[in-house]
Design an enzyme around this catalytic site. Structure first.
Site, short mmCIF file in Angstrom:
data_model
loop_
_atom_site.label_atom_id
_atom_site.label_comp_id
_atom_site.label_asym_id
_atom_site.label_seq_id
_atom_site.Cartn_x
_atom_site.Cartn_y
_atom_site.Cartn_z
N ARG A 1 0.85 -1.18 0.00
CA ARG A 1 0.00 0.00 0.00
C ARG A 1 0.90 1.24 0.00
O ARG A 1 1.92 1.28 0.72
CB ARG A 1 -0.89 0.04 1.26
N GLU B 1 -4.48 7.39 -5.03
CA GLU B 1 -4.54 6.72 -6.33
C GLU B 1 -5.70 7.25 -7.15
O GLU B 1 -6.81 7.32 -6.61
CB GLU B 1 -4.65 5.21 -6.14
N HIS C 1 -1.34 0.18 -9.80
CA HIS C 1 -1.96 -0.79 -8.89
C HIS C 1 -2.42 -2.04 -9.67
O HIS C 1 -3.61 -2.36 -9.73
CB HIS C 1 -3.15 -0.14 -8.16
N1 LIG Z 1 -0.72 -4.36 -5.30
C1 LIG Z 1 -1.72 -5.19 -5.27
O1 LIG Z 1 -2.53 -5.26 -6.19
C2 LIG Z 1 -1.88 -6.09 -4.09
C3 LIG Z 1 -2.38 -7.39 -4.25
C4 LIG Z 1 -2.51 -8.20 -3.14
C5 LIG Z 1 -2.17 -7.71 -1.90
N2 LIG Z 1 -1.74 -6.45 -1.77
C6 LIG Z 1 -1.36 -5.91 -0.48
O2 LIG Z 1 -0.23 -6.62 -0.02
C7 LIG Z 1 -0.21 -6.64 1.39
C8 LIG Z 1 0.00 -8.06 1.88
O3 LIG Z 1 -1.06 -8.89 1.48
P1 LIG Z 1 -1.12 -10.40 2.00
O4 LIG Z 1 -2.20 -11.06 1.27
O5 LIG Z 1 0.23 -11.00 2.00
O6 LIG Z 1 -1.58 -10.13 3.50
P2 LIG Z 1 -1.24 -11.04 4.76
O7 LIG Z 1 -2.18 -10.62 5.80
O8 LIG Z 1 -1.19 -12.46 4.38
O9 LIG Z 1 0.22 -10.60 5.17
C9 LIG Z 1 0.53 -9.39 5.78
C10 LIG Z 1 1.64 -9.65 6.76
O10 LIG Z 1 2.08 -8.39 7.27
C11 LIG Z 1 2.48 -8.62 8.59
N3 LIG Z 1 2.58 -7.38 9.34
C12 LIG Z 1 1.60 -6.68 10.00
N4 LIG Z 1 2.15 -5.61 10.58
C13 LIG Z 1 3.47 -5.61 10.30
C14 LIG Z 1 4.54 -4.76 10.64
N5 LIG Z 1 4.35 -3.68 11.38
N6 LIG Z 1 5.77 -5.08 10.17
C15 LIG Z 1 5.95 -6.17 9.43
N7 LIG Z 1 4.98 -7.03 9.08
C16 LIG Z 1 3.75 -6.74 9.51
C17 LIG Z 1 1.42 -9.56 9.13
O11 LIG Z 1 1.88 -10.24 10.27
C18 LIG Z 1 1.23 -10.49 7.94
O12 LIG Z 1 2.03 -11.63 8.07
C19 LIG Z 1 -1.51 -5.98 1.82
O13 LIG Z 1 -1.26 -4.62 2.07
C20 LIG Z 1 -2.38 -6.10 0.60
O14 LIG Z 1 -3.37 -5.12 0.58
C21 LIG Z 1 -1.57 -5.63 -2.84
O1 LIG Z 2 -5.40 -5.62 -1.65
C1 LIG Z 2 -5.54 -6.15 -2.74
O2 LIG Z 2 -6.13 -7.22 -2.90
C2 LIG Z 2 -4.92 -5.51 -3.91
O3 LIG Z 2 -4.47 -4.25 -3.62
C3 LIG Z 2 -5.75 -5.58 -5.12
O4 LIG Z 2 -6.62 -4.53 -5.18
P1 LIG Z 2 -7.56 -4.37 -6.46
O5 LIG Z 2 -8.55 -5.45 -6.38
O6 LIG Z 2 -8.18 -3.04 -6.35
O7 LIG Z 2 -6.70 -4.52 -7.65
#
Ligand SMILES: NC(=O)c1ccc[n+]([C@@H]2O[C@H](COP(=O)([O-])OP(=O)(O)OC[C@H]3O[C@@H](n4cnc5c(N)ncnc54)[C@H](O)[C@@H]3O)[C@@H](O)[C@H]2O)c1
Ligand SMILES: O=C(O)[C@H](O)COP(=O)(O)O
Length: 611
Positions: free
Chosen positions: A299, A328, A347
């Site tokens: 994020r 965004e 994104h």
């Molecule tokens: N760019 C995209 O399109 C996209 C897609 C999927 C996920 N994401 C983002 O990626 C991130 C991770 O997703 P995920 O599915 O792996 O989630 P997840 O919940 O499986 O993993 C997140 C991890 O972060 C850890 N965490 C929490 N606080 C923390 C801190 N202060 N320091 C270090 N680690 C910490 C948690 O313990 C957890 O293990 C989220 O922010 C999600 O929104 C983005």
């Molecule tokens: O948190 C997520 O799952 C990702 O950021 C994906 O977001 P989006 O569905 O808007 O692409």
């Protein structure tokens, strides 16, 4: 106010309505003395809510109208397979690019809302829904665009799709990492501009370099696994990650300072929360190795973007590859996006064909399940109860609500309920019993008969806290077979007077206790008296001097009133001493019949309770 009491209740209520054939046009004696409240229609069930004129006790009627379906607003593009699933169950309104005002207007007609990361589901959205919105489905992982506190306060379940885009996000992270290291985006743009700058775009190698993964969850660990395949040395920081999971893929968990100080590359994978907001800032950039490279597919808000621009200008950060931004889309003239050492994507982490279909199906199933009253496995603001646990607990869930309803109706008017103690007696080890569901249902039973608030699994703890109701729980370990999850549940209300003095136990609290027998909730104790009556229909509790003929006298008064007795049980201290008679009745006795019961000379007190 929504007239639905919980997701599950809607089905129970519907079932009971169909079995008793209630219709809005059917005159019913129970309706007299009741003032009609607003009508609400939701997915196959129209609920007419009535409120007693003289006592603040809600009474609900449910009328089936088989053609009505819930309405689901899909506010951002969702994969076709998911939309198809939704349409099998609901009216689906796919309206994209709504302004916040348009969303607030539409939401009052919707039972569920599905969004991705581009829609802010603010407090105003929940307020505008006026209680109709039951579920918000986030088609993805991050729920930082949903006001969870407001959702919980409004009893709205929030579910997400946490697994289907993990690999896509990890692959995008790796794509950015490699593209950044070899200047792919910049080189591509220059070739397209007619240039051939082979020495300008000399990159750096990944093999043997240290990658620090910050946030070792689903995406972080998949990135780590792939980076190991590229020959990188991978370390990770995550205060909540289990060390054995890291060890299993050859990753060392280290402190935050150690991670950022020793990394050649940093990849961010934590959620945006109050504690991760701007975790990379002036101070933390200063601790990094000069020339570090940063990837962010988590994020935008986890980086202080101004500080990153400064760190890029100062050469502390050699390059950054960013898929996410604080705002965004970012401003066109954003210094960060325009920086020559920054690679940016809009994104796209979750945007693969496969991930979008997967996410759409995952969220559609979760939203439909929640609307059907099933407990969601991906609930974000409510306990996630595995299906097998739920099956076991089901009769105890019903028992819990009924004990709460009984206990609160025994409180004398004017004495506020503030302290409730719940005791669960079981032969199972304490860790094997998840009481959150039971506590929520007791809370619902305690609060709903005396207020216009509707309580469900989502808002139970919040509502109790808001009303100053303190519920403490105690586990009593019993010898015996742990086959059943529970032997009995006891609800005690302290510091109140009772309108039925016999409900006060020796220790001074209103006490009711129940068990499940053959799958049916039973009341087994009131105050110090043991009784045994199934908790169906309504209940008359009557304290009398134990003597022959009492059951007959009360029974014939009820028979004259055409009230069917479903169950009767007498609990007494000793023969010919005081006894408490518990009588289950299918219909509500008339005032005259209740008066006659009270006038039987041996009857010392009695109370009529609705379950
Ligand atoms: N760019 C995209 O399109 C996209 C897609 C999927 C996920 N994401 C983002 O990626 C991130 C991770 O997703 P995920 O599915 O792996 O989630 P997840 O919940 O499986 O993993 C997140 C991890 O972060 C850890 N965490 C929490 N606080 C923390 C801190 N202060 N320091 C270090 N680690 C910490 C948690 O313990 C957890 O293990 C989220 O922010 C999600 O929104 C983005
Ligand atoms: O948190 C997520 O799952 C990702 O950021 C994906 O977001 P989006 O569905 O808007 O692409």
């Amino acid at each position: 106010m929504s007239t639905l009491t919980s997701f599950g209740d809607i089905q129970k209520m519907a079932a009971s309505a169909s079995s008793t054939s209630l219709k809005p046009s059917t005159p019913s004696t129970t309706i007299s003395g009741l003032r009609r409240r607003p009508l609400s229609t939701t997915f196959g069930v129209t609920t007419l809510s009535f409120r007693r004129l003289h006592r603040d006790q809600p009474c609900r009627f449910v009328v089936l109208s088989m053609d009505a379906k819930p309405t689901i607003l899909v506010a951002e593009k969702l994969g076709e397979a998911g939309v198809k699933l939704l349409k099998e169950f609901a009216n689906v309104d796919c309206s994209y690019n709504l302004s916040p005002e348009e969303l607030c207007t539409k939401i009052s007609l919707c039972d569920a809302l599905i969004v991705r990361s581009g829609t802010k589901v603010s407090r105003e959205v929940f307020e505008s829904s006026a209680g109709r919105l039951k579920v918000v489905g986030r088609a993805g992982v991050g729920i930082d665009n949903v006001d969870l506190a407001a959702a919980t306060e409004h009893g709205c379940l929030v579910v997400n799709a946490p697994t289907a885009n993990t690999v896509a996000a990890a692959e995008h992270g790796i794509a950015l990492l490699t593209a950044m290291a070899r200047n792919i985006a910049q080189a591509d743009a220059s070739v397209k501009a007619g240039k051939w700058l082979r020495s300008k775009y000399v990159g750096v190698s990944l093999v043997g370099k240290t990658l620090a993964v910050l946030g070792f969850g689903k995406v972080g660990s998949e990135v780590a696994r792939r980076a190991k395949g590229l020959g990188m040395h991978v370390i990770a920081h995550d205060p909540y990650a289990p060390a054995d999971r890291a060890r299993a893929i050859g990753v060392e968990l280290v402190s935050f300072d150690e991670a950022i100080a020793s990394a050649d590359f940093i990849s961010l994978h934590m959620p945006l929360t109050a504690s991760t907001s701007k975790v990379l800032n002036d101070e933390t950039f200063a601790k990094m190795k000069k020339g570090v490279r940063i990837v962010n597919v988590a994020r935008g808000g986890v980086i202080d973007e101004e500080a990153l621009v400064k760190a890029l200008d100062a050469g502390i950060v050699a390059q950054a590859a960013l898929d996410v931004f604080t705002v965004e889309p970012p401003a066109k003239d954003s210094k960060l996006v325009q920086h020559e050492n920054v690679t940016a994507t809009p994104h796209l982490g979750a945007s693969t064909m496969e991930a979008q279909e997967g996410v759409a199906i995952e969220i559609a199933e979760a939203v439909v399940g929640a609307l059907k009253g099933e407990l969601a496995a991906t609930a974000v603001n409510a306990p996630m109860v595995p299906a097998q646990v739920l099956t076991e607990l089901k009769p105890f869930v019903a028992l819990s609500e009924k004990l709460g309803r009984l206990a609160v109706q025994l409180v004398a008017g004017g004495t506020g309920v503030k302290t409730v103690k719940v005791t669960y007696a079981s032969a199972r080890a304490p860790d094997d019993l998840d009481t959150r569901l039971l506590r929520a249902m007791i809370t619902k039973g305690l609060i709903e008969p005396i207020s216009s608030v509707f309580v469900n699994l989502v808002n139970a703890d919040f509502t109790a806290k808001q009303r100053g109701l303190r519920i403490t729980e105690e586990r009593v370990f019993l010898d015996g077979s742990p086959e059943s999850p529970l032997e009995l549940i006891q609800v005690q209300i302290a510091n109140v007077e009772s309108k039925f003095a016999s409900a006060i136990s020796d220790s001074g609290e209103i006490k009711v206790e129940g068990r499940v027998k053959d799958g049916i909730p039973h009341l087994t104790r009131v105050g110090s008296f043991e009784v045994d009556v199934s908790l169906e229909g309504s209940l008359i509790l009557c304290r009398q001097v134990d003597q022959p003929g009492m059951i007959g006298k009360v029974g014939s008064i009820l028979a004259e009133d055409n009230v069917n007795v479903s169950f009767m049980s007498v609990g007494r201290i000793a023969p010919r001493k005081q006894a408490v008679m518990a009588i289950g009745v299918d219909e509500e006795p008339s005032k005259q019949a209740l008066k006659k019961i009270g006038e039987i000379p041996a009857v010392e007190e009695f109370v009529y309770l609705k379950l």
